[in-house]
Design an enzyme around this catalytic site. Structure first.
Site, short mmCIF file in Angstrom:
data_model
loop_
_atom_site.label_atom_id
_atom_site.label_comp_id
_atom_site.label_asym_id
_atom_site.label_seq_id
_atom_site.Cartn_x
_atom_site.Cartn_y
_atom_site.Cartn_z
N ARG A 11 0.69 -1.45 -0.04
CA ARG A 11 -0.25 -0.26 0.16
C ARG A 11 0.59 1.24 -0.24
O ARG A 11 1.56 1.53 0.91
CB ARG A 11 -0.77 -0.17 1.19
CG ARG A 11 -1.42 1.25 1.18
CD ARG A 11 -2.92 0.97 2.37
NE ARG A 11 -2.12 0.99 3.95
CZ ARG A 11 -1.40 2.31 4.57
NH1 ARG A 11 -1.50 3.12 3.71
NH2 ARG A 11 -1.10 1.67 5.72
N VAL A 12 1.17 1.99 -0.54
CA VAL A 12 1.47 2.79 -0.80
C VAL A 12 0.54 4.25 -1.24
O VAL A 12 0.23 4.50 -1.40
CB VAL A 12 1.81 3.46 -2.30
CG1 VAL A 12 3.46 4.53 -3.07
CG2 VAL A 12 3.18 1.94 -2.98
N SER A 13 1.30 5.10 0.27
CA SER A 13 0.52 6.38 0.77
C SER A 13 1.92 7.58 1.03
O SER A 13 1.00 8.29 0.92
CB SER A 13 0.11 6.28 1.91
OG SER A 13 1.00 5.32 3.01
N THR A 14 3.15 7.37 0.71
CA THR A 14 3.56 8.50 0.63
C THR A 14 4.66 8.31 -0.42
O THR A 14 4.89 7.38 -0.48
CB THR A 14 4.43 8.62 2.11
OG1 THR A 14 5.43 7.32 2.17
CG2 THR A 14 3.56 8.80 3.70
N ARG A 57 0.66 15.92 -0.26
CA ARG A 57 1.79 15.04 -0.07
C ARG A 57 2.56 15.40 -1.56
O ARG A 57 2.47 15.57 -2.11
CB ARG A 57 0.49 13.90 -1.24
CG ARG A 57 2.09 12.80 -1.32
CD ARG A 57 0.90 11.10 -1.64
NE ARG A 57 0.05 10.59 -0.19
CZ ARG A 57 -0.56 10.11 -0.86
NH1 ARG A 57 -1.44 10.07 -2.26
NH2 ARG A 57 -2.02 10.40 0.10
#
Length: 211
Positions: free
Chosen positions: A9-12, A156
């Site tokens: 899961r890529v969130s940053t 972001r």
């Protein structure tokens, strides 16, 4: 035949799929397939409600190994993480983490080992939720501080450079697909799609960050 599947899961900006795959391989995992969600909040979206999370539930079979960087990849909070791990274990899936090399196997029959395993799951899920909440509060504080100082929250940080963004349309014009472009530029496929579909938005994001 059992498979080893990495869920990322890529969130940053510093958590690219390529980075997580490299970490998994460095930890000794022979990854057969990668399932990844990008730009999905881990603290607000259940795994089963994420686009690729649903695919993960369909893919995994008894005997498969699910590799995750850490248990926080598997849910939005304590209850969600523990429910997800137990669901997979009931299906005969073994869950392994890259960080600390933890293994959760539903085949364990000894009651003492089961108790220790369940306690570890509960502890790590609780720790993951506490860390997520602390990060969320820090982000809120950062936004509030920026507004108080008359600044603007930039959002972001982009996971791509201006040079990479410029190459996406060129490679697409040469007939390369999104996956091939992602591999060539070391980007996430979803990032490539966003840049290709809306280059102006990608450029604006880079401008906001002065990149």
């Amino acid at each position: 035949m059992s498979r080893t599947i990495l869920y990322a899961r890529v969130s940053t900006a510093d958590q690219t799929i390529a980075h997580q795959l490299t970490q998994a391989r460095a930890a000794g995992f022979a990854i057969d397939d990668v399932v990844a969600d990008e730009g999905v909040s881990g603290v607000s979206t259940r795994l089963a409600d994420r686009p690729q999370g649903r695919r993960l539930f369909d893919l995994l079979r008894a005997g498969d190994v699910l590799v995750v960087r850490w248990v926080d990849r598997l849910g939005r909070n304590y209850q969600d993480v523990t429910d997800t791990i137990r669901d997979f274990m009931r299906r005969g899936v073994v869950i392994r983490t890259v960080i600390n090399g933890m293994t959760f196997d539903g085949a364990t029959a000894d009651p003492i080992q089961q108790a220790v395993r369940d306690a570890l799951i509960a502890f790590m899920a609780a720790t993951a939720q506490a860390q997520a909440e602390a990060t969320r509060e820090a982000q809120k504080a950062g936004i509030a501080a920026a507004k108080a100082e008359g600044g603007k929250y930039l959002g972001r940080r982009p996971a791509f450079t201006r040079a990479q963004a410029a190459q996406v349309p060129d490679l697409a014009a040469q007939g390369l697909g999104d996956s091939a472009i992602a591999r060539a530029l070391n980007l996430n496929r979803q990032t490539v799609i966003r840049i290709r579909c809306d280059p102006a938005a990608a450029a604006a994001m880079l401008d906001r960050w002065g990149m």
